[in-house]
Design an enzyme around this catalytic site. Structure first.
Site, mmCIF file in Angstrom:
data_model
loop_
_atom_site.group_PDB
_atom_site.id
_atom_site.type_symbol
_atom_site.label_atom_id
_atom_site.label_comp_id
_atom_site.label_asym_id
_atom_site.label_seq_id
_atom_site.Cartn_x
_atom_site.Cartn_y
_atom_site.Cartn_z
ATOM 1 N N SER A 112 1.003 -1.328 -0.139
ATOM 2 C CA SER A 112 -0.058 -0.190 0.004
ATOM 3 C C SER A 112 0.874 1.185 0.251
ATOM 4 O O SER A 112 0.685 2.298 -0.582
ATOM 5 C CB SER A 112 -0.813 0.149 1.326
ATOM 6 O OG SER A 112 -0.285 -0.297 2.390
ATOM 7 N N ALA A 115 2.181 1.774 -3.561
ATOM 8 C CA ALA A 115 0.905 2.114 -4.335
ATOM 9 C C ALA A 115 0.414 3.590 -4.331
ATOM 10 O O ALA A 115 0.237 4.345 -4.938
ATOM 11 C CB ALA A 115 -0.049 1.159 -4.367
ATOM 12 N N ASP A 156 8.148 -3.229 -5.689
ATOM 13 C CA ASP A 156 6.684 -2.880 -5.251
ATOM 14 C C ASP A 156 6.507 -1.317 -5.886
ATOM 15 O O ASP A 156 5.327 -1.506 -6.623
ATOM 16 C CB ASP A 156 6.423 -2.652 -3.747
ATOM 17 C CG ASP A 156 7.634 -2.044 -2.816
ATOM 18 O OD1 ASP A 156 8.628 -1.584 -3.574
ATOM 19 O OD2 ASP A 156 7.495 -1.921 -1.656
HETATM 20 O O1 PMV Z 1 7.449 -7.099 2.665
HETATM 21 P P1 PMV Z 1 7.280 -6.645 1.343
HETATM 22 O O2 PMV Z 1 5.874 -7.212 0.705
HETATM 23 O O3 PMV Z 1 7.006 -5.101 1.204
HETATM 24 O O4 PMV Z 1 8.356 -7.176 0.416
HETATM 25 C C1 PMV Z 1 9.733 -7.052 0.919
HETATM 26 C C2 PMV Z 1 10.540 -7.622 -0.133
HETATM 27 C C3 PMV Z 1 12.029 -7.168 0.130
HETATM 28 O O5 PMV Z 1 12.817 -7.925 -0.695
HETATM 29 C C4 PMV Z 1 12.402 -7.960 1.709
HETATM 30 C C5 PMV Z 1 12.594 -5.944 0.250
HETATM 31 C C6 PMV Z 1 12.446 -4.975 -0.977
HETATM 32 O O6 PMV Z 1 12.297 -3.895 -0.979
HETATM 33 O O7 PMV Z 1 12.763 -5.702 -2.001
#
Ligand code: PMV
Length: 324
Positions: A112, A115, A156
C-alpha cells in the site's frame, strides 16, 4: 487548477527473489487487482489536507513549507514526502487536498505504501500538467520510498507503475515484463502484520556476520528466479511449485520465516499444491501457493483450517492509471 484527478495503482505480490533483490539480485513480482485510489485537487491555501481513512488519518493538515520537517504521523508520510519531492523537483508550490482509499487492508503486505506513493506522484503530474514517463515516475517514487523508510529494492514501486508480472533488478536496473502462461495462485494471509524494514535490517545483520555463506544463498535464489521465469513463461506450474519450495527453504535459512507462515505453507502442500512459500519480507503477511485447479478448493480450505485467511486475487493487474 481546481480540477480533481483520480488515479489508481495496483497492489503486488512477490513471487520469487525477496531479500536477495535488496543485494542486487533479480526478483519476480506480479501486480494484483486490489487497487489503491488517490484523488488530488489543488486549492488556494498553503497546506496539504489529507484524508486516508484506511490508515485512520482524517482531516490531517500540514503546511506545504513544513512537509518532511517534523515528526508527521506514520500514515501521512508517504503522501507528504511524495508531494514535497514533486514540488521541489518542478519548483511548484500550491495548496492540496488529497484523499486515499484502498481496496485492500494495509495489513496484508500488498504494497500500500508504494502504491500510494506512485498514485500521488502520477496524480500530481496530471494536476500540474507535468508529463511523467514511467521511468521518471519510478525514480521519483522510489526516491520517496527511500526517503521515508530508508531501505528497499523498489520492486513494489515498479509493480504499481508497470503492472503485469515483472522481472526486476534492484533500483530498477532492469524492469522487464514477462508473460506467464498460467498463474494458479492461492494467497493466504497469516493474520500477522510484518514490518518490512525490521526484517530487511535483520537480514543485513545476518549478512554482515555470515557474508560468504549468505552470498551463496543469494546466488542460489538468483538461480531460482532465472529458472522460475522460464517455467512461468512456458506454463510449467509443477516446476514453479518446486522452485517455490526451494526458495522457501533458502528464505528459512535467512531466518525470515514464522510459525504461522510455516503452518499455512505446509497446509497448502499437504492439500495438493505444487509448492508454496512466503511472499515479501517474511515474519508474517502472506504466503502464496501454486495449486492445480482440481485442488484449489482443497488448498484454500486447508489454509483456512490452519488459521489463515484466503485472499482471492487476480494477478497480472494493470499498472497505475488515471481514473478520471
Ligand atoms: O514485505 P514486502 O511485501 O514489502 O516485501 C519486501 C521484499 C524485500 O525483498 C524483503 C525488500 C525489498 O524492498 O525488496
Amino acid at each position: 487548477m481546481t480540477e480533481r484527478i483520480e488515479v489508481s495503482a495496483p497492489g503486488k505480490l512477490m513471487l520469487f527473489g525477496e531479500h536477495a533483490v535488496v543485494y542486487g539480485k533479480p526478483c519476480i513480482v506480479t501486480a494484483v487487482d486490489h487497487r489503491m485510489k488517490v484523488s488530488i485537487e489543488a486549492t488556494n491555501g498553503d497546506s496539504l489536507e489529507l484524508h486516508a481513512p484506511d490508515v485512520n488519518i482524517v482531516g490531517y493538515i500540514e503546511k506545504i513549507d513544513d512537509l518532511g520537517k517534523g515528526e508527521a504521523p506514520k500514515g501521512t508520510r508517504f503522501v507528504s514526502i511524495a508531494v514535497r519531492n514533486f514540488f521541489n523537483s518542478f519548483g511548484i508550490k500550491s495548496g492540496l487536498k488529497v484523499e486515499t482509499r484502498s481496496d485492500f487492508s494495509s495489513e496484508f503486505g500488498f504494497g500500500s505504501s508504494s502504491a500510494v506513493t506512485v498514485g500521488v506522484i502520477k496524480a500530481l503530474g496530471k494536476v500540474f500538467g507535468k508529463e511523467l514517463g514511467n521511468k521518471k515516475l519510478f525514480d521519483m517514487s522510489y526516491h520517496t520510498v527511500l526517503d521515508v523508510q530508508g531501505v528497499g529494492s523498489g520492486f513494489d514501486v515498479a509493480a504499481a507503475i508497470w503492472g503485469g508480472t515483472l522481472y526486476f533488478i534492484t533500483g530498477g536496473k532492469k524492469i522487464e515484463t514477462i508473460k506467464p502462461k498460467d498463474m494458479p495462485l492461492v494467497v493466504g494471509y497469516t493474520g500477522v502484520k510484518a514490518e518490512t524494514t525490521t526484517l530487511v535490517r535483520q537480514v543485513a545483520e545476518f549478512y554482515k556476520n555470515n557474508k560468504k555463506v549468505v552470498d551463496r544463498i543469494f546466488d542460489s535464489i538468483e538461480g531460482i528466479v532465472e529458472e522460475s521465469r522460464h517455467a512461468l513463461e512456458i506454463g510449467d506450474s509443477q516446476k514453479v511449485g518446486e522452485l517455490m519450495n526451494l526458495n522457501q527453504e533458502l528464505l528459512g535459512s535467512l531466518a525470515v520465516g514464522s510459525k504461522e507462515l510455516t503452518n499455512l505453507i505446509e497446509a497448502a502442500r499437504e492439500n495438493g499444491a505444487f509448492g508454496a512459500k512466503l511472499s515479501g519480507a517474511g515474519g508474517g503477511d502472506c504466503m502464496i501457493a501454486f495449486a492445480p485447479d482440481i485442488y484449489r478448493e482443497k488448498v484454500e480450505v486447508g489454509i483456512e483450517k490452519a488459521g489463515g485467511k484466503v485472499i482471492r486475487v487476480k494477478t497480472n493487474a494493470e499498472g497505475v492509471r488515471i481514473e478520471g
